[in-house]
Design a protein around this motif. Structure first.
Motif, PDB file in Angstrom:
ATOM      1  N   PHE A 161       0.834  -1.194   0.000  1.00 40.27           N
ATOM      2  CA  PHE A 161       0.000   0.000   0.000  1.00 40.27           C
ATOM      3  C   PHE A 161       0.871   1.247   0.000  1.00 40.27           C
ATOM      4  CE2 PHE A 161      -2.634   3.295   2.021  1.00 40.27           C
ATOM      5  CZ  PHE A 161      -3.740   3.254   1.178  1.00 40.27           C
ATOM      6  N   ARG A 162       1.962   1.244   0.750  1.00 42.92           N
ATOM      7  CA  ARG A 162       2.872   2.389   0.784  1.00 42.92           C
ATOM      8  C   ARG A 162       3.494   2.627  -0.585  1.00 42.92           C
ATOM      9  NH1 ARG A 162       8.129   2.451   4.645  1.00 42.92           N
ATOM     10  NH2 ARG A 162       8.838   1.022   3.018  1.00 42.92           N
ATOM     11  N   GLU A 163       3.801   1.546  -1.277  1.00 40.20           N
ATOM     12  CA  GLU A 163       4.375   1.672  -2.618  1.00 40.20           C
ATOM     13  C   GLU A 163       3.364   2.226  -3.616  1.00 40.20           C
ATOM     14  OE1 GLU A 163       6.252  -1.169  -6.152  1.00 40.20           O
ATOM     15  OE2 GLU A 163       6.079  -1.940  -4.119  1.00 40.20           O
ATOM     16  N   LEU A 164       2.115   1.752  -3.517  1.00 42.92           N
ATOM     17  CA  LEU A 164       1.084   2.158  -4.458  1.00 42.92           C
ATOM     18  C   LEU A 164       0.479   3.523  -4.124  1.00 42.92           C
ATOM     19  CD1 LEU A 164      -0.762  -1.267  -4.817  1.00 42.92           C
ATOM     20  CD2 LEU A 164       0.676  -0.176  -6.548  1.00 42.92           C
ATOM     21  N   GLU A 165       0.374   3.826  -2.838  1.00 37.87           N
ATOM     22  CA  GLU A 165      -0.317   5.048  -2.401  1.00 37.87           C
ATOM     23  C   GLU A 165       0.503   5.799  -1.351  1.00 37.87           C
ATOM     24  OE1 GLU A 165      -2.842   6.096  -3.836  1.00 37.87           O
ATOM     25  OE2 GLU A 165      -3.977   4.414  -4.667  1.00 37.87           O
ATOM     26  N   PRO A 166       1.702   6.259  -1.702  1.00 34.66           N
ATOM     27  CA  PRO A 166       2.536   6.938  -0.700  1.00 34.66           C
ATOM     28  C   PRO A 166       1.901   8.201  -0.126  1.00 34.66           C
ATOM     29  CG  PRO A 166       3.406   7.258  -2.929  1.00 34.66           C
ATOM     30  CD  PRO A 166       2.352   6.197  -3.026  1.00 34.66           C
ATOM     31  N   GLY A 200      13.272  -3.433   7.678  1.00 34.95           N
ATOM     32  CA  GLY A 200      12.492  -3.894   6.541  1.00 34.95           C
ATOM     33  C   GLY A 200      12.985  -3.257   5.274  1.00 34.95           C
ATOM     34  N   ARG A 201      12.237  -3.456   4.200  1.00 35.85           N
ATOM     35  CA  ARG A 201      12.676  -2.926   2.912  1.00 35.85           C
ATOM     36  C   ARG A 201      12.604  -1.410   2.884  1.00 35.85           C
ATOM     37  NH1 ARG A 201       8.906  -6.352  -1.000  1.00 35.85           N
ATOM     38  NH2 ARG A 201       7.648  -6.485   0.896  1.00 35.85           N
TER      39      ARG A 201
END
Length: 201
Positions: A161-166, A200-201
């Motif tokens: 979700f963070r990647e898609l909707e920062p 984490g990543r």
């Protein structure tokens, strides 16, 4: 509520034309029926048991959609600038709904009623294509969300979700983001702390 200013109408028409070109007669028809309203932060646009009479275009602001499950709020969607905001089953069937829609920020919304939208569809066949494109977009978004929630672990859900909707990760309060991602706020807090610490990543 009020009629849109010429500047606001041009912004809305620009969005619609980015989906599909629209003719002058359709522009005139929309100008006659589209209205605007403002919604203060924390206020409800729709409550459980009400019929969603209008479909909204978000000019500014952020809203969330949720329902109650044994007095627990279950958040299902966030909507922001240039999104369509509607309780789907309530609006299209014109029946009492089970959802709440709440402003998370001060909002300015453009809207059209169910009957007015149906008349636009009948009078201007090309607008049906615009409606279909937007419907497909939200169906694809919904399918993607369901896949994330059902097939991934908590940390993976947050990372994707963070990647898609920062932007939404920054704008949505943690107490609302956590249930949307299917976890407790404490779990989301631990994940964020772990990632911030380099775990984490």
């Amino acid at each position: 509520m009020s009629q849109l200013s010429p500047e606001s109408m041009e912004q809305l028409l620009g969005f619609l034309e980015s989906v599909h070109p629209i003719g002058e007669s359709l522009k005139t028809g929309l100008y006659k029926v589209v209205k605007s309203c403002k919604l203060k932060k924390h206020r409800l646009l729709l409550k459980e048991g009400q019929i969603c009479r209008n479909i909204y275009f978000i000019h500014t602001g952020l809203l969330r959609c949720y329902y109650l499950l044994e007095e627990t709020e279950v958040c299902t969607w966030f909507m922001r600038e240039r999104d369509i905001c509607v309780s789907v089953s309530s609006f299209y069937d014109q029946i009492a709904g089970y959802e709440y829609i709440q402003a998370l920020e001060d909002c300015e919304l453009y809207y059209i009623s169910h009957s007015e939208l149906e008349e636009i569809y009948r009078s201007h066949a090309q607008f049906n294509y615009t409606g279909r494109v937007l419907t497909i977009k939200y169906l694809k978004d919904w399918t993607r969300q369901m896949r994330i929630l059902r097939m991934q672990k908590a940390e993976e859900r947050y990372l994707q979700f963070r990647e898609l909707e920062p932007e939404l990760v920054q704008r949505v309060p943690q107490k609302y983001l956590a249930p949307f991602l299917g976890m407790q706020p404490e779990t989301l807090s631990r994940i964020r702390k772990k990632l911030a610490g380099g775990g984490g990543r």
